[in-house]
Design an enzyme around this catalytic site. Structure first.
Site: not given
Lengths: 575, 442
Positions: B211-213
């Site tokens: 998700l952070c990507t």
């Protein structure tokens, strides 16, 4: 008229593009296959004309898997009528149509699989048409000959081979089937290798790449930037460090690559920060094994260079000599792929490398640096493409062709796949079906104790053909309970054939037995040339994709003589 | 002279069944009756899945001489199926696959009876599966495969020495394809690995991006697409409040594509086209007729071998790929002794009367099966039910059950009980099967 040589429509008018970007019905229908061979591959398929000789189980199953993806058109040639037996092995006939021409019935039932496809049929006998109208056959992009007898195949192949119309030959006997591609020359534009090595030019790095990397100071980065530095930058920095300490040389063996790996390891910060651990540094270390391999010219490309050089040399010799101008070689312009290979050789000679591919594998990174790297490599690839195109124009003009003989999209496709290009070729059917005595001797020796082997089956298939020529039917293809009586004659034919094949060898006695194992003779008689449907369907699946490879110039065809054995579920080369 | 009727028609198959040969299966005996035997009511074959593989399998089975075929599939026909699911035509779009496939094959191969079942595997009782002599499947989901595997393995019965009774082991032939690659394998529960033994072979094709990507460091067009689908969509509900993404609706996909393109432009990333967008949203697996034809054919050859015994079965996993040349590879996979499905020892029978109380069962588990504080669950009417748990507060909750009779609790003969012992931590559940002397069966 090989579509493969002059594909002028690559990447133009793709099947599915419309202004609103929503797919057309055709793009929807073909969606799952377009993802495999692209719009340009689909275009080649839709321009192809396929001839099937032999509307038997293997033949119709092969054609089915080409009609479904949308082959442009097909023609079926078969002089037989639908029999009750056909209804027990062939999906494209019906009991109600027994007695009708088999080519007609199969053509109808195959055509209705896909309304985009045109299909027709001929009831002519192959041997008759080969004499009467040989030109008919060379108008196709691909010919499939299923269950055709040897004598006809010889004539057919001789006709097609020099005209560069590829031929697929197959035979089925019960649980066994053989196949062979016959193509004088087939150029593979896109091999689609599984795990291609990335094209990074680390030995002679791009100036823009060097500048980009030099502008980054790893030790000064905060943990966010440190843990989101792309591995390519990390690798380059430590590679440079190692090179400086080693007189500028590039790592040339495992130990040296591992040394670079250790250097990278020493730069890791180790502690887990709020952005997770440093996966990018781990990626840099594992990349060492693939990214630091010394680049060398792939052998398949080297082969192409030699071919191109030979062709140009011959052209030169012919034009220098006082050979008559009707000489075919001088008159025929080289195909596009040959022009491109000649240019590639020239590019390599001048630059010492192949044109840059321009893509990068994905890697942990922040957006701006990954995108920046991609753009650096893309720009360099574009520059190589411009240079390559310039060289190509010179090559074309040099031999009297127009400067834009090759469409831009084809040039781009060629350069992008430069590393994996190859020319695939086989001998003619005439040569392939008469293996070299040394080969035969080796195969006989190898299988002396082994029992059933692809070579023995192949030999027996040919012996069955001779049996059929003499007796008008195949061994065991009789309702007589004494079907095994045929085994004696089959054995004789087999021995004669093996001796024929070994004839020129001085020491025929040194070879293994020329007498087929009794078990195999028995089994073939048992089959009586039965068309077991699931075996035919298997072969139909394989051959249809081989046909698509030949039509699209994508993926690498199988060029060896192969045997499928549904008993052991093996698919093995015969020789 | 040859006999009239269908004898000539099936000459190809009959050669394999009526003529002796040196290379046949070890116990194979050719017999003129064999062909009629495979067409008798005793031989029922189930095809699971009527898609790319199922259509091919149905055709191949019909032309192998089999006449009693069942076909189960829960889907309806879509335009994108037509490039390979050759029993369907444009006019069939929207109709159930199993129904249309059955109609086509019955029409084309006269004498072949195909019974379609439009629904899920779980919709059928266990009894349904018992009738089949062989099950062949062409599924595109790991979960469905595992469910089918559990069904087939649960049908296996054991003799007094804990050996599987051969007639209760239904051979399961499993085929799968992805693009130009595929596999075919033969499962005979307890003799070969079951599908669960090698669950890690069926790696998920789901691309789960961190998700952070997606949120902070997108790099690829795919990241932009997933961001639009996972994050932007539930914030903007472009087609109505709480209306979820429908990957088959081109307008939904186009909305996602437009948002993905905006994001891509923002980050300098290549903008995705419709095809890529839909591929990511729907996790589309590319597919062609040729690979499906190969794998299905290989599976049906194995079905024929399994039923007739004319040749030894594939042992036991075959890989196929025709990207570069054509490669076929046979591997004998090994069973996993810790397998959750077939690694267990066979369930031990517990004999009671349906009027006996649950307490009676528990007492026997303590006295004769070495348990101290047994906890029991059972599958009652398709649901897992906890009968009793010998653990602190739960003891009181379920105490009422102890005096109830087995009949009152809905337990029947053949009900499988899963028992753990709270006094032995880390113990794997032991399975027992109820044998009610007077009771009804499941």
């Amino acid at each position: 008229n090989n579509n493969n040589n002059n594909k002028s429509n690559i990447n133009s008018h793709p099947v599915g593009r419309s202004r609103s970007q929503l797919p057309t019905p055709k793009a929807k229908k073909y969606d799952r296959q377009l993802r495999l061979w692209g719009d340009h591959g689909q275009q080649a398929i839709e321009q192809a004309r396929v001839l099937l000789i032999g509307a038997n189980a293997v033949g119709t199953e092969t054609l089915k898997n080409m009609v479904l993806p949308g082959v442009g058109s097909f023609t079926i040639m078969d002089h037989r009528r639908v029999t009750e037996e056909d209804c027990g092995s062939n999906f494209f006939v019906e009991l109600a149509r027994i007695g009708e021409p088999r080519a007609k019935v199969c053509a109808e039932l195959l055509r209705e699989l896909n309304e985009d496809v045109i299909g027709d049929f001929l009831e002519d006998r192959l041997d008759v048409l080969l004499q009467r109208d040989p030109g008919f056959f060379t108008g196709f992009s691909l010919v499939i000959a299923s269950g055709v007898r040897h004598s006809d195949l010889l004539v057919l192949s001789d006709l097609l081979y020099d005209r560069d119309v590829p031929l697929i030959v197959c035979q089925q006997h019960g649980m066994l089937a053989t196949c062979q591609l016959v193509a004088r020359e087939h150029f593979v534009w896109e091999a689609h290798p599984d795990n291609p090595l990335p094209d990074l030019r680390l030995e002679n790095p791009l100036p823009e790449f060097v500048a980009f990397c030099d502008a980054q100071d790893l030790s000064a980065m905060d943990s966010q930037r440190h843990s989101h530095t792309p591995w390519l930058v990390i690798l380059y920095k430590f590679l440079s460090k190692w090179r400086q300490a080693n007189a500028g040389k590039f790592p040339s063996n495992y130990a040296e690559r591992q040394a670079v790996r250790q250097l990278i390891r020493s730069g890791e910060r180790g502690e887990s920060d709020l952005h997770g651990d440093e996966e990018n540094w781990r990626q840099a270390q594992s990349a060492v094994t693939t990214a630091l391999l010394p680049s060398k010219l792939p052998s398949n490309v080297n082969e192409l260079f030699k071919l191109a050089d030979q062709f140009w040399l011959r052209r030169q010799q012919l034009s220098d000599s006082s050979a008559p101008s009707e000489d075919r070689q001088a008159a025929v312009p080289p195909s596009n792929w040959l022009l491109l290979c000649r240019t590639l050789a020239e590019f390599y000679r001048q630059r010492g490398c192949l044109p840059l591919c321009g893509t990068l594998p994905d890697m942990v990174s922040d957006s701006d640096r990954y995108v920046a790297l991609l753009n650096i490599y893309r720009r360099a690839a574009d520059a190589d493409l411009v240079e390559f195109s310039r060289l190509l124009r010179v090559v074309c003009l040099d031999i009297g062709l127009s400067a834009d003989s090759v469409p831009a999209s084809q040039i781009a496709l060629f350069c992008k796949n430069a590393r994996h290009l190859r020319l695939v070729k086989t001998a003619s059917y005439r040569e392939l079906s008469r293996p070299l005595p040394q080969t035969v001797a080796r195969c006989l020796e190898e299988t002396a104790e082994a029992g059933p082997s692809p070579f023995w089956w192949y030999l027996l298939f040919h012996a069955c053909d001779r049996f059929h020529t003499e007796f008008g039917r195949f061994p065991g293809d009789t309702d007589d309970v004494n079907f095994l009586a045929d085994a004696g004659q089959l054995k004789l034919k087999c021995q004669q054939l093996a001796q024929d094949w070994l004839a020129s060898l001085a020491t025929t006695s040194a070879a293994g037995p020329t007498s087929a194992p009794e078990d195999l003779l028995h089994e073939l008689c048992r089959f009586g040339r039965a068309e077991v449907h699931s075996v035919a369907a298997w072969m139909g699946g394989v051959l249809s994709q081989e046909g698509i490879k030949l039509i699209t110039g994508q993926f690498v065809p199988e060029t060896r003589t192969m045997l499928y054995d549904a008993v052991s579920q093996t698919f093995l080369p015969v020789f | 002279q040859s006999s009239p009727g269908t004898d000539n028609r099936w000459r190809h198959v009959r050669r394999l069944l009526e003529r002796a040969g040196p290379l046949g299966g070890p116990e194979f005996e050719p017999d003129p009756e064999l062909f009629s035997a495979i067409r008798s009511d005793l031989v029922q074959i189930l095809v699971v899945g009527a898609g790319g593989l199922g259509c091919e399998m149905l055709k191949d089975l019909a032309l192998s001489g089999f006449v009693n075929l069942h076909l189960i599939d829960m889907d309806t026909i879509d335009l994108s199926n037509l490039n390979r699911q050759f029993l369907f035509r444009p006019k069939d779009i929207g109709r159930p696959k199993a129904v249309v496939a059955a109609e086509f094959v019955e029409r084309r191969v006269s004498g072949c009876r195909v019974t379609p079942h439009f629904g899920k595997l779980e919709d059928k009782p266990l009894e349904f599966y018992k009738q089949f002599m062989c099950i062949v499947c062409g599924l595109d989901s790991v979960q469905a495969r595992r469910r089918l595997n559990q069904i087939v393995c649960s049908l296996v019965q054991f003799d007094e020495s804990d050996q599987p009774i051969p007639t209760s082991v239904i051979p399961l032939i499993d085929g799968g394809t992805q693009g130009f690659q595929g596999h075919c394998r033969v499962v005979r529960a307890h003799a070969t690995p079951c599908l669960e033994c090698t669950a890690d072979l069926y790696s998920s094709t789901q691309q789960g991006f961190p998700l952070c990507t997606l949120a902070h460091t997108p790099r690829l067009p795919e990241h932009c697409i997933e961001f639009a689908r996972i994050m932007q969509w539930p914030q903007e509900w472009p087609f109505g409040e709480e209306v979820p993404v429908d990957g088959d609706d081109p307008h939904h996909v186009d909305w996602i594509r437009t948002e993905a393109c905006k994001r891509a432009r923002q980050f300098g990333i290549r903008e995705p086209d419709f095809r890529l967008t839909q591929g990511v949203v729907k996790h589309i697996i590319p597919a062609v007729a040729s690979t499906n034809a190969v794998i299905s054919a290989q599976c049906v050859t194995e079905v024929f071998k399994a039923i007739t015994g004319c040749y030894p079965l594939l042992n036991n996993f075959a890989n196929f790929s025709d990207i570069e040349g054509v490669a076929v590879n046979v591997v004998p996979l090994e069973r996993n002794p810790q397998c959750d499905v077939c690694g267990q020892p066979p369930p031990k029978p517990l004999t009671f009367n349906s009027r006996d109380s649950l307490q009676t069962v528990i007492n026997q588990l303590k006295s004769e099966h070495g348990m101290t504080r047994p906890s029991l669950t059972a599958c009652v009417e398709g649901r897992d039910v906890t009968l009793y748990m010998d653990l602190s507060f739960l003891r009181d909750q379920l105490a009422d059950n102890l005096d109830k009779s087995l009949a009152e609790l809905g337990l029947l003969s053949n009900t499988v009980l899963n028992v753990t012992d709270s006094a032995q931590s880390g113990m794997k559940p032991v399975t027992f099967v109820l044998n009610l002397e007077d009771g009804m069966e499941t």
